[in-house]
Design a protein around this motif. Structure first.
Motif, PDB file in Angstrom:
ATOM      1  N   GLY A 191      -5.212  -1.232   1.043  1.00 34.65           N
ATOM      2  CA  GLY A 191      -4.124  -1.690   0.188  1.00 34.65           C
ATOM      3  C   GLY A 191      -2.825  -1.013   0.525  1.00 34.65           C
ATOM      4  N   CYS A 192      -1.760  -1.823   0.707  1.00 34.96           N
ATOM      5  CA  CYS A 192      -0.442  -1.255   0.997  1.00 34.96           C
ATOM      6  C   CYS A 192       0.634  -2.243   0.548  1.00 34.96           C
ATOM      7  N   PRO A 193       1.650  -1.752  -0.180  1.00 31.87           N
ATOM      8  CA  PRO A 193       2.713  -2.647  -0.622  1.00 31.87           C
ATOM      9  C   PRO A 193       3.792  -2.868   0.437  1.00 31.87           C
ATOM     10  N   LEU A 194       3.770  -2.082   1.518  1.00 28.10           N
ATOM     11  CA  LEU A 194       4.781  -2.241   2.559  1.00 28.10           C
ATOM     12  C   LEU A 194       4.292  -3.247   3.612  1.00 28.10           C
ATOM     13  N   ARG A 195       5.229  -3.711   4.420  1.00 29.45           N
ATOM     14  CA  ARG A 195       4.887  -4.633   5.512  1.00 29.45           C
ATOM     15  C   ARG A 195       5.619  -4.177   6.774  1.00 29.45           C
ATOM     16  N   CYS A 196       5.330  -2.962   7.206  1.00 28.34           N
ATOM     17  CA  CYS A 196       6.060  -2.391   8.347  1.00 28.34           C
ATOM     18  C   CYS A 196       5.860  -3.250   9.595  1.00 28.34           C
ATOM     19  N   LEU A 197       6.951  -3.481  10.295  1.00 26.06           N
ATOM     20  CA  LEU A 197       6.889  -4.354  11.470  1.00 26.06           C
ATOM     21  C   LEU A 197       5.962  -3.798  12.533  1.00 26.06           C
ATOM     22  N   TYR A 198       5.853  -2.459  12.598  1.00 21.92           N
ATOM     23  CA  TYR A 198       5.050  -1.827  13.656  1.00 21.92           C
ATOM     24  C   TYR A 198       3.676  -1.380  13.170  1.00 21.92           C
ATOM     25  N   CYS A 199       3.274  -1.802  11.972  1.00 19.59           N
ATOM     26  CA  CYS A 199       2.023  -1.301  11.393  1.00 19.59           C
ATOM     27  C   CYS A 199       0.860  -1.461  12.364  1.00 19.59           C
ATOM     28  N   HIS A 200       0.094  -0.371  12.578  1.00 16.63           N
ATOM     29  CA  HIS A 200      -1.085  -0.538  13.427  1.00 16.63           C
ATOM     30  C   HIS A 200      -2.356  -0.709  12.595  1.00 16.63           C
ATOM     31  N   THR A 229      -5.085   8.751   4.034  1.00 14.12           N
ATOM     32  CA  THR A 229      -3.985   7.947   4.527  1.00 14.12           C
ATOM     33  C   THR A 229      -4.333   6.490   4.251  1.00 14.12           C
ATOM     34  N   GLY A 230      -3.647   5.559   4.919  1.00 13.41           N
ATOM     35  CA  GLY A 230      -3.973   4.172   4.603  1.00 13.41           C
ATOM     36  C   GLY A 230      -3.502   3.233   5.683  1.00 13.41           C
ATOM     37  N   GLY A 231      -3.066   2.094   5.122  1.00 14.24           N
ATOM     38  CA  GLY A 231      -2.814   1.727   3.739  1.00 14.24           C
ATOM     39  C   GLY A 231      -1.905   2.743   3.019  1.00 14.24           C
ATOM     40  N   GLU A 232      -1.831   2.564   1.715  1.00 14.36           N
ATOM     41  CA  GLU A 232      -1.065   3.489   0.876  1.00 14.36           C
ATOM     42  C   GLU A 232      -2.019   4.115  -0.144  1.00 14.36           C
ATOM     43  N   THR A 239       1.658   9.440   2.901  1.00 14.56           N
ATOM     44  CA  THR A 239       2.164   8.375   2.036  1.00 14.56           C
ATOM     45  C   THR A 239       3.548   7.919   2.470  1.00 14.56           C
ATOM     46  N   SER A 240       3.856   6.667   2.105  1.00  9.96           N
ATOM     47  CA  SER A 240       5.220   6.164   2.305  1.00  9.96           C
ATOM     48  C   SER A 240       6.137   6.601   1.176  1.00  9.96           C
ATOM     49  N   GLY A 241       5.574   7.118   0.094  1.00 10.03           N
ATOM     50  CA  GLY A 241       6.377   7.512  -1.061  1.00 10.03           C
ATOM     51  C   GLY A 241       6.875   6.331  -1.885  1.00 10.03           C
ATOM     52  N   ILE A 265       9.070   8.494   6.313  1.00  6.83           N
ATOM     53  CA  ILE A 265      10.366   7.878   5.973  1.00  6.83           C
ATOM     54  C   ILE A 265      10.752   7.033   7.181  1.00  6.83           C
ATOM     55  N   LYS A 266      10.684   5.730   6.985  1.00  5.57           N
ATOM     56  CA  LYS A 266      10.653   4.831   8.132  1.00  5.57           C
ATOM     57  C   LYS A 266      12.016   4.457   8.677  1.00  5.57           C
ATOM     58  N   SER A 267      13.041   4.880   7.948  1.00  4.89           N
ATOM     59  CA  SER A 267      14.438   4.733   8.356  1.00  4.89           C
ATOM     60  C   SER A 267      15.259   5.339   7.248  1.00  4.89           C
TER      61      SER A 267
HETATM   62  S1  SF4 Z   1       2.546   1.363   8.607  1.00  6.59           S
HETATM   63 FE1  SF4 Z   1       1.554   2.284   6.839  1.00  6.59          FE
HETATM   64  S2  SF4 Z   1       3.003   1.965   5.155  1.00  6.59           S
HETATM   65 FE2  SF4 Z   1       3.568   0.537   6.775  1.00  6.59          FE
HETATM   66  S3  SF4 Z   1       2.492  -1.380   6.299  1.00  6.59           S
HETATM   67 FE3  SF4 Z   1       1.179  -0.201   7.689  1.00  6.59          FE
HETATM   68  S4  SF4 Z   1      -0.194   0.946   6.366  1.00  6.59           S
HETATM   69 FE4  SF4 Z   1       1.544   0.257   5.092  1.00  6.59          FE
END
Ligand code: SF4
Length: 250
Positions: free
Chosen positions: A35-44, A83-86, A112-114, A135-137
């Motif tokens: 589970g994660c509320p973010l949608r990071c473009l580079y998420c692995h 870690t995660g996810g969040e 965490t992404s905070g 802190i992604k930016s």
């Molecule tokens: S990189 Fe981390 S914070 Fe960002 S979408 Fe993926 S799991 Fe979530």
């Protein structure tokens, strides 16, 4: 998710890694929550997005696994990282894992992404020895572009960590032509200098290792043409952080 006694608390995980070396000090047992509320473009880990897709486990299940690797953690100065996810999407689950680890003398690290309500995070932070804060930016428009969410909760969370004097490492993913504008990095560096609980900054070079998961899931991967940062760009970024008096790891 919540049951009647502490030993029956359950949560949703993506996976476990027994001997991680990149998520905190020493050799670490790593729990990837779902589970994660973010949608990071580079998420692995794009397969971590939805809570309901995770595997349900009890805290006891996790602690039983953790115990098998205690000797590795002890000799290396390591511990357990969630870690995660969040992880803060499941605060009661993570708090109980960390509480049980600390009772066993095992070091606890929260990655965490905070992007969280501080009141929800407090019970977890009570049992957290170290926070890895991603802190992604720093520039708000860029932060939103990278993550699809706003930066304010993360900055507030960072300030809360300072108020409670929680040892913290800040992590920043360096993506050429995305997160690398000098003003973005300088802004982040300047912000970190206001936080005397931050022990170091980790510059994480972008890579495309998770791209196959995006393809399998049918998600559009917007960074297909992005390349890992050059040694020169990495050196320049490290130098910017260092010029603000910050300790940097890469
Ligand atoms: S990189 Fe981390 S914070 Fe960002 S979408 Fe993926 S799991 Fe979530």
């Amino acid at each position: 998710m919540i049951a009647s006694t502490s030993t029956e608390i359950t949560g949703k995980i993506h996976s476990l890694e027994s001997c991680g070396t990149v998520d905190g000090p020493g050799i670490r047992f790593v729990v990837f929550t779902q589970g994660c509320p973010l949608r990071c473009l580079y998420c692995h880990n794009p397969d971590c997005r939805h809570l309901e897709d995770g595997k349900e486990v009890t805290v006891d299940d996790i602690i039983t696994e953790v115990q098998k690797y205690r000797s590795y953690m002890e000799f290396s100065g390591g511990g357990v990282t969630v870690t995660g996810g969040e992880p803060l999407m499941q605060p009661q689950f993570v708090a109980e894992i960390f509480k049980r680890c600390q009772e066993l003398g095992i070091h606890t690290t929260l990655d965490t992404s905070g992007y969280v309500l501080i009141d929800a995070a407090k019970p977890v932070l009570e049992y957290t020895d170290l926070v890895l804060l991603d802190i992604k930016s720093y520039k708000p428009d860029l932060y939103r572009k990278v993550t699809s969410v706003t930066i304010e909760p993360t900055l507030k969370f960072a300030q809360h960590l300072q108020e409670i004097k929680k040892p913290t490492w800040v992590r920043f993913v360096l993506v050429p032509n995305l997160t690398d504008p000098v003003e973005n990095i300088k802004g982040l560096a300047e912000f970190i200098t206001t936080l005397d609980n931050v022990e170091q900054v980790e510059v994480l070079p972008f890579h495309q290792m998770g791209i196959y998961k995006w393809e399998q899931l049918g998600y559009e991967y917007q960074l297909k043409d992005a390349t890992p940062p050059s040694p020169e760009l990495i050196a320049k970024t490290i130098h910017i952080f260092q010029s603000y008096g910050l300790k940097v790891q890469c």
